[in-house]
Design a protein around this motif. Structure first.
Motif, PDB file in Angstrom:
ATOM      1  N   ARG A 190      70.884 -32.520 -32.752  1.00 32.46           N
ATOM      2  CA  ARG A 190      69.902 -32.814 -32.845  1.00 32.46           C
ATOM      3  C   ARG A 190      69.374 -34.613 -32.171  1.00 32.46           C
ATOM      4  NH1 ARG A 190      70.452 -28.937 -36.776  1.00 32.46           N
ATOM      5  NH2 ARG A 190      69.010 -27.341 -36.931  1.00 32.46           N
ATOM      6  N   PHE A 191      70.662 -35.538 -32.751  1.00 32.65           N
ATOM      7  CA  PHE A 191      70.104 -36.615 -31.896  1.00 32.65           C
ATOM      8  C   PHE A 191      70.830 -36.566 -30.691  1.00 32.65           C
ATOM      9  CE2 PHE A 191      73.323 -40.095 -31.203  1.00 32.65           C
ATOM     10  CZ  PHE A 191      72.533 -41.004 -31.797  1.00 32.65           C
ATOM     11  N   GLY A 192      71.982 -36.165 -30.191  1.00 26.25           N
ATOM     12  CA  GLY A 192      71.772 -35.894 -28.944  1.00 26.25           C
ATOM     13  C   GLY A 192      70.287 -35.559 -27.853  1.00 26.25           C
ATOM     14  N   LEU A 193      69.413 -34.367 -28.782  1.00 33.03           N
ATOM     15  CA  LEU A 193      68.529 -34.396 -27.980  1.00 33.03           C
ATOM     16  C   LEU A 193      67.364 -34.795 -28.031  1.00 33.03           C
ATOM     17  CD1 LEU A 193      66.998 -31.865 -26.202  1.00 33.03           C
ATOM     18  CD2 LEU A 193      66.724 -30.590 -28.445  1.00 33.03           C
ATOM     19  N   GLU A 194      66.908 -35.365 -29.169  1.00 35.95           N
ATOM     20  CA  GLU A 194      66.179 -36.614 -29.272  1.00 35.95           C
ATOM     21  C   GLU A 194      66.772 -37.634 -28.821  1.00 35.95           C
ATOM     22  OE1 GLU A 194      62.275 -38.237 -31.087  1.00 35.95           O
ATOM     23  OE2 GLU A 194      63.354 -35.667 -30.878  1.00 35.95           O
ATOM     24  N   GLY A 195      67.724 -38.448 -28.170  1.00 33.70           N
ATOM     25  CA  GLY A 195      67.991 -39.819 -27.407  1.00 33.70           C
ATOM     26  C   GLY A 195      67.766 -39.320 -25.724  1.00 33.70           C
ATOM     27  N   ILE A 196      68.775 -38.430 -25.477  1.00 38.51           N
ATOM     28  CA  ILE A 196      68.591 -37.809 -23.887  1.00 38.51           C
ATOM     29  C   ILE A 196      66.922 -37.809 -24.070  1.00 38.51           C
ATOM     30  CG2 ILE A 196      68.622 -34.776 -23.981  1.00 38.51           C
ATOM     31  CD1 ILE A 196      69.096 -37.729 -20.723  1.00 38.51           C
ATOM     32  N   SER A 197      65.740 -36.764 -24.474  1.00 40.26           N
ATOM     33  CA  SER A 197      64.278 -36.842 -24.776  1.00 40.26           C
ATOM     34  C   SER A 197      63.664 -38.448 -24.219  1.00 40.26           C
ATOM     35  CB  SER A 197      63.613 -36.140 -25.119  1.00 40.26           C
ATOM     36  OG  SER A 197      64.574 -34.590 -25.514  1.00 40.26           O
ATOM     37  N   GLU A 202      60.770 -40.861 -22.306  1.00 41.57           N
ATOM     38  CA  GLU A 202      60.041 -42.259 -23.110  1.00 41.57           C
ATOM     39  C   GLU A 202      58.778 -41.650 -24.805  1.00 41.57           C
ATOM     40  OE1 GLU A 202      57.681 -45.530 -21.174  1.00 41.57           O
ATOM     41  OE2 GLU A 202      59.584 -47.057 -21.394  1.00 41.57           O
ATOM     42  N   SER A 203      59.168 -40.990 -24.818  1.00 44.77           N
ATOM     43  CA  SER A 203      58.880 -40.603 -26.163  1.00 44.77           C
ATOM     44  C   SER A 203      59.504 -39.509 -26.529  1.00 44.77           C
ATOM     45  CB  SER A 203      56.943 -39.051 -25.613  1.00 44.77           C
ATOM     46  OG  SER A 203      57.818 -38.352 -24.578  1.00 44.77           O
ATOM     47  N   ARG A 204      59.214 -38.985 -27.965  1.00 38.31           N
ATOM     48  CA  ARG A 204      60.031 -38.061 -29.090  1.00 38.31           C
ATOM     49  C   ARG A 204      59.454 -37.085 -29.131  1.00 38.31           C
ATOM     50  NH1 ARG A 204      62.720 -41.812 -31.990  1.00 38.31           N
ATOM     51  NH2 ARG A 204      63.672 -41.110 -32.755  1.00 38.31           N
ATOM     52  N   GLN A 260      60.148 -23.759 -19.750  1.00 34.99           N
ATOM     53  CA  GLN A 260      58.672 -23.851 -20.351  1.00 34.99           C
ATOM     54  C   GLN A 260      58.510 -25.285 -21.427  1.00 34.99           C
ATOM     55  OE1 GLN A 260      57.226 -20.308 -22.873  1.00 34.99           O
ATOM     56  NE2 GLN A 260      56.632 -21.978 -24.166  1.00 34.99           N
ATOM     57  N   PHE A 261      59.476 -25.690 -22.484  1.00 33.53           N
ATOM     58  CA  PHE A 261      59.883 -26.544 -23.190  1.00 33.53           C
ATOM     59  C   PHE A 261      59.729 -28.197 -22.293  1.00 33.53           C
ATOM     60  CE2 PHE A 261      62.076 -30.017 -24.940  1.00 33.53           C
ATOM     61  CZ  PHE A 261      61.361 -29.980 -26.572  1.00 33.53           C
ATOM     62  N   ALA A 262      60.746 -28.120 -21.132  1.00 33.28           N
ATOM     63  CA  ALA A 262      60.893 -29.740 -20.149  1.00 33.28           C
ATOM     64  C   ALA A 262      58.859 -29.251 -19.157  1.00 33.28           C
ATOM     65  CB  ALA A 262      61.644 -29.445 -19.010  1.00 33.28           C
ATOM     66  N   LYS A 263      58.731 -28.081 -19.107  1.00 34.82           N
ATOM     67  CA  LYS A 263      57.759 -28.235 -17.970  1.00 34.82           C
ATOM     68  C   LYS A 263      56.530 -29.456 -19.262  1.00 34.82           C
ATOM     69  CE  LYS A 263      57.689 -24.837 -14.484  1.00 34.82           C
ATOM     70  NZ  LYS A 263      57.323 -23.016 -14.071  1.00 34.82           N
ATOM     71  N   GLY A 264      56.598 -28.556 -20.671  1.00 35.01           N
ATOM     72  CA  GLY A 264      55.231 -29.477 -21.025  1.00 35.01           C
ATOM     73  C   GLY A 264      55.163 -30.615 -21.222  1.00 35.01           C
ATOM     74  N   HIS A 265      56.223 -31.387 -21.016  1.00 29.61           N
ATOM     75  CA  HIS A 265      56.502 -32.515 -21.892  1.00 29.61           C
ATOM     76  C   HIS A 265      56.133 -32.998 -20.384  1.00 29.61           C
ATOM     77  CE1 HIS A 265      57.750 -32.561 -26.100  1.00 29.61           C
ATOM     78  NE2 HIS A 265      58.663 -31.750 -25.521  1.00 29.61           N
ATOM     79  N   ILE A 266      57.329 -32.687 -19.255  1.00 27.72           N
ATOM     80  CA  ILE A 266      56.790 -33.240 -17.608  1.00 27.72           C
ATOM     81  C   ILE A 266      55.407 -33.345 -17.447  1.00 27.72           C
ATOM     82  CG2 ILE A 266      56.743 -33.424 -15.012  1.00 27.72           C
ATOM     83  CD1 ILE A 266      59.381 -31.849 -16.201  1.00 27.72           C
ATOM     84  N   ASN A 267      54.953 -32.425 -17.540  1.00 23.14           N
ATOM     85  CA  ASN A 267      53.143 -32.330 -17.359  1.00 23.14           C
ATOM     86  C   ASN A 267      51.884 -33.464 -18.337  1.00 23.14           C
ATOM     87  OD1 ASN A 267      53.485 -29.872 -15.147  1.00 23.14           O
ATOM     88  ND2 ASN A 267      53.033 -28.618 -17.298  1.00 23.14           N
ATOM     89  N   GLN A 268      52.692 -33.467 -19.635  1.00 22.16           N
ATOM     90  CA  GLN A 268      52.062 -34.863 -20.970  1.00 22.16           C
ATOM     91  C   GLN A 268      51.748 -35.747 -20.602  1.00 22.16           C
ATOM     92  OE1 GLN A 268      53.252 -33.944 -24.411  1.00 22.16           O
ATOM     93  NE2 GLN A 268      52.067 -36.272 -25.237  1.00 22.16           N
ATOM     94  N   ARG A 269      53.221 -36.208 -19.023  1.00 22.64           N
ATOM     95  CA  ARG A 269      53.462 -37.234 -19.172  1.00 22.64           C
ATOM     96  C   ARG A 269      52.724 -37.631 -17.410  1.00 22.64           C
ATOM     97  NH1 ARG A 269      53.594 -41.940 -21.814  1.00 22.64           N
ATOM     98  NH2 ARG A 269      56.541 -42.248 -21.259  1.00 22.64           N
ATOM     99  N   LEU A 270      52.866 -36.883 -17.089  1.00 22.35           N
ATOM    100  CA  LEU A 270      51.950 -37.389 -15.710  1.00 22.35           C
ATOM    101  C   LEU A 270      50.498 -37.348 -15.720  1.00 22.35           C
ATOM    102  CD1 LEU A 270      53.900 -34.360 -13.252  1.00 22.35           C
ATOM    103  CD2 LEU A 270      54.650 -36.988 -13.662  1.00 22.35           C
TER     104      LEU A 270
END
Length: 501
Positions: A190-197, A202-204, A260-270
């Motif tokens: 979980r730490f690794g995923l939080e770090g790479i995210s 640039e969000s948690r 789906q998970f990645a697209k959600g975070h990308i779309n939010q940042r865009l």
């Protein structure tokens, strides 16, 4: 026979010629000695599959490297389902392969990963793209992920994640009177995923929250299940998917959710960037999604690259940090020496940065030794698509899958004295090992693009853990072995006691 007799009569004359004039004949002699793929040793297809699925299992693929090396020598062939692969388990020969890989080197075909993308219409990322498409993205990301100065810019972001990890470990160890923290790999995952995210967005995403968000937990489970299914789906011919559909269906559902998970975070940042533009604000960022989107890549390519980067970095961090603390708990003298080094560099400060790591040679030696013993990727691969190559005296036809057996070379007593022992000091002096004997991040253009960020995250976390805790085994002689799950991971939970200093 006539040709061979003629050659024997010609050879003494060739050797009496000048070196320059004899060279073509000597090269011709080398060609005459090259063997074909049919002459290469190896188990029958039936024997290999029996060993793989019934006697040893997919989880023991790394051990089968050692067995193949003992039985057949440094080069052998085996059929993995429909795939014929040549195994290379000698540093010099691995070097031969990599020096012939060409301008756009190919890893293993990852056929099931590509089949999924074709089925769903998704793009290719850095792990699946080839040729010019791969080269353009690799060049772009290398500016932000491989240059030391660029990586140093992430230390503040990563230290914020490390601070949350420290709070989580403190809470976990306080819940048990002996300071026991069970299954540290899950915590570090979980730490690794939080770090790479945090580096990508640039969000948690809440991996280290007291209660992990449901969507984040499902993403973690999808990565784990996908890696298990990868080996199985690659070993199965496509026609078998219709008869036994469950592995392929499970594999696709995992990828569906990961995208789906990645697209959600990308779309939010865009969307946040679009809103800034609408307000007339200046666009700027230091996260990787920003760099990808601003480079003019198609959105499909941004989605695929971010998704693959998310899953690529997590196991590296989780596995390396878990095995590091496992071995340090069993070698308290090394743990004490490493703590002393960290404290000396820190001079009373509580939070290290990237510049501090440069002054920690034992820290780097520990990392090298852990990755020698437990390489996250126990075997890398190459496919040479445009020409035949010669390796170890064998002519290997183009498009043949070549497996580079890093686990076997890194545990070979010929290259490392006492190879199964944890001895980080071996890296503090000039190593006598061949430079290709232990290459856990790969070499050359296809080397791991996230290695510097992953290393920095582990260095920062390990430094602060050792400053705050003594780490001890849960039980004496509690041995944990590695297993293959596409990647090399602990075969069962690593439990450790964290005693506050």
């Amino acid at each position: 026979m006539i040709c061979m007799n003629l050659w024997r009569r010609m050879l003494p004359q060739a050797l009496r010629l000048t070196g320059k004039s004899a060279l073509p004949l000597l090269r011709w002699a080398d060609v005459m000695q090259v063997k074909t793929l049919e002459q290469m040793p190896g188990p029958s297809a039936a024997r290999f599959l029996w060993d793989l699925f019934f006697r040893r299992g997919l989880a023991r693929l790394h051990q089968m490297q050692l067995e193949g090396r003992r039985k057949y020598g440094p080069v052998w062939k085996a059929s993995f389902g429909p795939i014929l692969t040549v195994h290379v388990a000698e540093p010099e020969l691995i070097q031969q392969v990599l020096r012939q890989e060409g301008q756009h080197p190919m890893r293993s075909d990852l056929s099931s990963w590509k089949d999924y993308r074709r089925l769903r219409g998704e793009g290719y990322g850095l792990l699946t793209a080839e040729g010019e498409e791969w080269q353009s993205v690799r060049s772009l990301l290398a500016k932000h992920m491989l240059r030391p100065k660029a990586v140093e810019a992430y230390d503040r972001t990563l230290n914020s994640v490390v601070s949350d990890l420290m709070e989580k470990l403190k809470l976990r160890q306080q819940q048990n009177s002996s300071g026991l923290v069970t299954d540290v790999s899950a915590e570090f995952y979980r730490f690794g995923l939080e770090g790479i995210s945090s580096v990508l967005f640039e969000s948690r995403i809440g991996c280290l929250d007291p209660v992990v968000p449901v969507e984040t937990e499902r993403f973690i489970q999808s990565i784990n299940r996908m890696f298990v299914m990868t080996l199985l789906t690659m070993a199965m011919p496509q026609w078998l998917h219709r008869i036994l559909p469950k592995p392929w269906d499970t594999f696709c559902l995992c990828w569906d959710y990961m995208f789906q998970f990645a697209k959600g975070h990308i779309n939010q940042r865009l969307e946040e960037e679009r809103q800034k533009m609408a307000r007339g604000e200046r666009l700027e960022g230091s996260y990787l999604t920003y760099y990808l989107s601003q480079a003019g890549l198609p959105l499909k390519s941004v989605y695929s690259n971010v998704t693959e980067l998310l899953l690529a970095g997590v196991d590296t961090i989780s596995s390396t940090l878990s095995w590091s603390l496992y071995e340090l708990s069993r070698h308290p003298e090394v743990q004490m020496a490493l703590r002393d080094e960290v404290l000396a560099v820190m001079c009373g400060r509580a939070v290290p940065d990237a510049a501090d790591v440069a002054a920690m040679p034992l820290m780097k030696a520990v990392m090298k030794e852990i990755l020698r013993l437990y390489p996250v990727i126990p075997a890398n691969a190459r496919v040479i698509p445009d020409r035949d190559i010669t390796v170890g005296g064998y002519l290997i036809p183009k498009n043949t899958l070549i497996t580079l057996c890093h686990y076997a070379t890194s545990r070979d007593p010929k290259h490392f004295r006492d190879p199964d022992a944890f001895v980080p000091q071996r890296w503090l002096s000039r190593s006598e090992a061949h430079p290709y004997a232990s290459v856990p991040f790969g070499v050359g253009k296809r080397s791991c693009i996230g290695r510097r960020i992953a290393e920095l995250e582990v260095y920062l976390a390990l430094s602060r853990i050792l400053m705050q805790f003594d780490v001890k085994p849960a039980e004496e002689n509690d041995t944990v072995h590695p297993m293959t799950r596409t990647l090399l991971v602990p075969e069962r939970a690593i439990n450790l006691r964290f005693i506050e200093r």
